[in-house]
Design a protein around this motif. Structure first.
Motif, PDB file in Angstrom:
ATOM      1  N   PHE A  47     -42.718  15.175 134.370  1.00 63.07           N
ATOM      2  CA  PHE A  47     -43.844  14.463 134.031  1.00 63.07           C
ATOM      3  C   PHE A  47     -44.931  15.064 134.588  1.00 63.07           C
ATOM      4  O   PHE A  47     -45.052  15.066 135.953  1.00 63.07           O
ATOM      5  N   ASN A  94     -47.489  19.806 126.630  1.00 64.76           N
ATOM      6  CA  ASN A  94     -46.866  18.829 126.298  1.00 64.76           C
ATOM      7  C   ASN A  94     -45.334  19.361 125.312  1.00 64.76           C
ATOM      8  O   ASN A  94     -45.749  20.237 124.499  1.00 64.76           O
ATOM      9  N   ASP A 137     -40.867  18.605 124.822  1.00 64.47           N
ATOM     10  CA  ASP A 137     -39.718  17.621 124.984  1.00 64.47           C
ATOM     11  C   ASP A 137     -39.147  17.889 126.624  1.00 64.47           C
ATOM     12  O   ASP A 137     -38.791  16.770 127.251  1.00 64.47           O
ATOM     13  N   ARG A 187     -43.597  16.062 129.884  1.00 59.39           N
ATOM     14  CA  ARG A 187     -44.233  14.954 129.351  1.00 59.39           C
ATOM     15  C   ARG A 187     -45.548  14.832 130.072  1.00 59.39           C
ATOM     16  O   ARG A 187     -45.669  14.595 131.435  1.00 59.39           O
ATOM     17  N   ARG A 208     -40.626   6.087 129.219  1.00 61.92           N
ATOM     18  CA  ARG A 208     -40.629   7.554 129.439  1.00 61.92           C
ATOM     19  C   ARG A 208     -40.364   8.351 128.223  1.00 61.92           C
ATOM     20  O   ARG A 208     -41.006   9.315 127.979  1.00 61.92           O
ATOM     21  N   SER A 209     -39.839   7.635 127.243  1.00 62.73           N
ATOM     22  CA  SER A 209     -39.553   8.335 125.961  1.00 62.73           C
ATOM     23  C   SER A 209     -40.638   7.783 124.716  1.00 62.73           C
ATOM     24  O   SER A 209     -40.643   8.346 123.691  1.00 62.73           O
ATOM     25  N   PRO A 240     -43.978   7.765 123.094  1.00 62.28           N
ATOM     26  CA  PRO A 240     -45.102   8.829 122.866  1.00 62.28           C
ATOM     27  C   PRO A 240     -46.339   8.302 123.030  1.00 62.28           C
ATOM     28  O   PRO A 240     -47.624   9.164 123.259  1.00 62.28           O
ATOM     29  N   PHE A 250     -46.388   8.538 127.256  1.00 65.74           N
ATOM     30  CA  PHE A 250     -46.292  10.012 127.642  1.00 65.74           C
ATOM     31  C   PHE A 250     -46.314  10.863 126.448  1.00 65.74           C
ATOM     32  O   PHE A 250     -45.479  10.795 125.652  1.00 65.74           O
ATOM     33  N   GLY A 251     -47.268  11.710 126.347  1.00 63.94           N
ATOM     34  CA  GLY A 251     -47.149  12.788 125.159  1.00 63.94           C
ATOM     35  C   GLY A 251     -48.713  13.095 124.719  1.00 63.94           C
ATOM     36  O   GLY A 251     -49.726  12.657 125.490  1.00 63.94           O
TER      37      GLY A 251
END
Length: 351
Positions: A105, A164, A166, A169, A241-242, A244, A247-248
């Motif tokens: 991250f 960015n 997979d 992040r 954390r998953s 978008p 993070f993304g």
């Protein structure tokens, strides 16, 4: 399991505050700090005995890549909005050391000077912001991600956005005017407001660019420190954390807590300087953009341009809110601090 955090800029104003807040929130985390040399690291080392240091500059790509590859979280604050080499090194290191199953991250620090591009391009100085110059960090995310290449910080933002994946992040923190005393162990002074106070004390008047209608958002440095904490904590939560939006590519966070006109801040500073005996009267003076840019300081050009962002992403997705005292409430201590650093003594007042 506590995260491993690689942080750049711990001797700086933003980085020192981010570090202090993160240590308090994650006492068991492993911190690795990039510092120029052992002498610069000493105040931090004395305060945080269990911290690991790596030594080098932002041009030491190998050092940065290795530390980024080994960290769960990279917090980048050292000249982060403008240094291309360090951004490339972090991107390369994170990609090399992480995978979709175990992503790294990147909490990257940009700045809302990126929003001043239109005034700069159009030669507007001292004018009020146009409606289209206000950017909402959720509703206008596509506009923000496609700002023109000539915008300040845009070249580095593009490096971060391109990283960015997979395995990497990203989250971009984009603070406006930051004020208040930092909680780091080295540099605790901001730039924009202190430079305005210093210039006022040196010149005997507070400069106001043109009509004095330009506006910026602002945030207390401790509130910004807490935003790093909120984002670091989100890296440890599976749903966060998953997400978008957390993070993304959409994870672009304005961090405003209030707003000000630069002309109002100039008047507050002039009033305080006079009240404290450093100016005979609270004098302000209209100046041109060129004149203000000739003053000493890295941020003087910002006083004549607008930077307006609506902070919605951090409150909605992280529960963050600004709680610090207002910029206005810090002006007295700001003037006193700048006067001390200049070695000024108050003038005797006539009866």
């Amino acid at each position: 399991m506590a995260p491993s955090i690689f942080l750049t800029g711990a001797t700086g104003y933003i980085g020192g505050t981010a570090h202090a807040h993160l240590v308090k929130a994650f006492p068991d985390a492993r911190f690795v700090l990039l510092v120029r040399n052992e002498e610069r690291a000493k105040p931090i080392k004395d305060a945080y005995r269990d911290t690991t240091f790596v030594y080098g500059s932002l041009n030491d790509s190998d050092v940065i890549e290795k530390a980024a590859a080994e960290a769960d979280i990279v917090v980048h604050t050292a000249d982060s909005s403008d240094n291309v080499n360090a951004a490339h090194a972090i991107a390369k290191g994170l990609a090399a050391g992480h995978s979709a199953e175990k992503p790294g991250f990147w909490l990257h620090t940009s700045g809302t000077n990126i929003l001043t591009w239109y005034d700069h391009k159009a030669g507007r100085a001292g004018e009020a912001p146009l409606p289209e110059q206000t950017y909402h960090d959720i509703d206008d995310i596509d506009k923000i991600l496609n700002l023109p290449d000539e915008a300040d910080h845009r070249n580095v933002d593009k490096i971060v956005l391109a990283a960015n994946s997979d395995a990497v992040r990203i989250a971009v923190l984009c603070p406006p005017t930051i004020y208040g005393e930092g909680s780091g162990k080295v540099n605790t002074r901001s730039l924009q407001a202190p430079e305005l106070a210093r210039g006022t004390l040196q010149k005997g008047f507070a400069p106001i660019v043109g009509k004095g209608l330009t506006e910026w958002d602002n945030v207390h440095v401790d509130d910004l420190g807490e935003l790093y904490v909120k984002l670091a904590a989100a890296t440890q939560e599976p749903a966060q954390r998953s997400n978008p939006e957390v993070f993304g590519l959409h994870a672009y966070y304005f961090a405003g807590g209030g707003s000000h006109r630069w002309s109002d801040l100039a008047r507050w500073i002039a009033e305080e300087a006079s009240k404290q005996g450093f100016l005979p009267e609270p004098l302000t003076k209209s100046v041109s953009q060129k004149e203000v840019e000739m003053m000493e300081g890295k941020t003087t050009s910002s006083w004549g341009r607008n930077s307006k962002g609506i902070t919605a992403r951090a409150p909605k997705y992280l529960g963050w809110e600004a709680k610090g005292v207002s910029l206005r409430e810090t002006v007295g201590s700001l003037v006193a601090s700048e006067a001390r650093s200049l070695g000024l003594e108050p003038h005797e007042r006539k009866a």
